[in-house]
Design a protein around this motif. Structure first.
Motif, PDB file in Angstrom:
ATOM      1  N   LEU A 112      60.921  64.138  11.542  1.00 21.65           N
ATOM      2  CA  LEU A 112      60.559  63.255  12.654  1.00 21.65           C
ATOM      3  C   LEU A 112      59.978  64.109  13.766  1.00 21.65           C
ATOM      4  O   LEU A 112      60.654  64.992  14.301  1.00 21.65           O
ATOM      5  CB  LEU A 112      61.791  62.486  13.155  1.00 21.65           C
ATOM      6  N   ARG A 113      58.711  63.849  14.106  1.00 19.78           N
ATOM      7  CA  ARG A 113      58.065  64.554  15.222  1.00 19.78           C
ATOM      8  C   ARG A 113      57.710  63.542  16.300  1.00 19.78           C
ATOM      9  O   ARG A 113      57.183  62.467  16.003  1.00 19.78           O
ATOM     10  CB  ARG A 113      56.789  65.270  14.743  1.00 19.78           C
ATOM     11  N   CYS A 114      58.003  63.906  17.542  1.00 17.49           N
ATOM     12  CA  CYS A 114      57.662  63.050  18.681  1.00 17.49           C
ATOM     13  C   CYS A 114      56.937  63.893  19.720  1.00 17.49           C
ATOM     14  O   CYS A 114      57.167  65.093  19.824  1.00 17.49           O
ATOM     15  CB  CYS A 114      58.931  62.459  19.305  1.00 17.49           C
ATOM     16  N   HIS A 115      56.058  63.244  20.463  1.00 16.28           N
ATOM     17  CA  HIS A 115      55.308  63.897  21.563  1.00 16.28           C
ATOM     18  C   HIS A 115      54.471  65.070  21.072  1.00 16.28           C
ATOM     19  O   HIS A 115      54.692  66.192  21.523  1.00 16.28           O
ATOM     20  CB  HIS A 115      56.271  64.359  22.670  1.00 16.28           C
ATOM     21  N   PRO A 116      53.539  64.893  20.171  1.00 21.91           N
ATOM     22  CA  PRO A 116      53.022  63.649  19.586  1.00 21.91           C
ATOM     23  C   PRO A 116      53.824  63.235  18.348  1.00 21.91           C
ATOM     24  O   PRO A 116      54.545  64.025  17.759  1.00 21.91           O
ATOM     25  CB  PRO A 116      51.595  64.016  19.209  1.00 21.91           C
ATOM     26  N   GLU A 117      53.632  61.949  17.966  1.00 23.00           N
ATOM     27  CA  GLU A 117      54.371  61.379  16.845  1.00 23.00           C
ATOM     28  C   GLU A 117      53.798  61.830  15.513  1.00 23.00           C
ATOM     29  O   GLU A 117      52.591  62.011  15.368  1.00 23.00           O
ATOM     30  CB  GLU A 117      54.337  59.853  16.932  1.00 23.00           C
ATOM     31  N   GLY A 118      54.703  61.971  14.556  1.00 21.56           N
ATOM     32  CA  GLY A 118      54.275  62.340  13.207  1.00 21.56           C
ATOM     33  C   GLY A 118      55.484  62.588  12.329  1.00 21.56           C
ATOM     34  O   GLY A 118      56.629  62.401  12.738  1.00 21.56           O
TER      35      GLY A 118
END
Length: 199
Positions: A112-118
């Protein structure tokens, strides 16, 4: 007829000045109030000086304007968008979520990646939004149940989850299960970062 004793003084009649007052008029008490002490500051001057000292201290410490509690949450999640990561990755919030024994195809390891999303998480946008809403000043969204908390004796199933990585500049290493009422509530608060197992 009364005679005066030798050596006795006669009391002057009432209303007459005493011999001392007659001889020395400056000995009479005055009704004029004494002048204020020249070195004692007045109360108003003291308040002005206190205000100046407080202003200088506030300036040295930085701006001390009051902030509404809701502003802390906005401040905690309002981050400038980092540059788009290249092939080797880049800055941002990155978590690895590993779920076991949840059933229904929810098991697995997801990024889960946020800021940026991915990432490979099944619901990246909602999961990042949930974490943003739970990230407020002075709190840890991944904190374990506090020691000594009274929890209901209920069992929510064998599911477990392990979340690792970095969130809001802090390292994360959090474990979740559904072994009692407190742990079930903690899991449910992290949906959809963790799968929704509510019946």
């Amino acid at each position: 007829m009364l005679q005066s004793l030798p050596g006795a003084r006669r009391k002057p009649p009432t209303g007459s000045p005493t011999p001392l007052a007659a001889a020395c008029p400056s000995a009479l008490p005055t009704t004029t109030p004494p002048a204020p002490h020249p070195t004692r500051p007045t109360a108003a001057l003291g308040r002005v000086l206190l205000g100046v000292v407080a202003s200088v201290a506030a300036g040295a410490a930085g701006t001390l304007a009051p902030v509404a509690p809701g502003a802390y949450a906005a401040e905690a999640v309002s981050r400038p968008a980092p540059p788009t990561p290249g092939p080797a990755g880049g800055p941002g919030d990155r978590l690895t979520v590993t779920v076991r024994q949840a059933g229904g195809g929810a098991d697995g390891t997801f990024e889960l990646r946020c800021h940026p999303e991915g990432g490979t998480h099944p619901d990246v946008r909602e999961a990042c939004g949930r974490l943003d809403r739970r990230t407020t000043w002075g709190t840890d969204p991944f904190a374990p149940v506090r020691s000594g908390t009274v929890c209901t004796m209920q069992y929510g199933g064998p599911a477990t989850a392990h979340v690792t990585g970095t969130w809001a500049g802090r390292r994360v290493d959090a474990r979740f299960d559904r072994g009692d009422g407190c742990e079930i509530a903690r899991w449910d608060d992290m949906v959809p970062v963790l799968p929704d197992l509510r019946a």
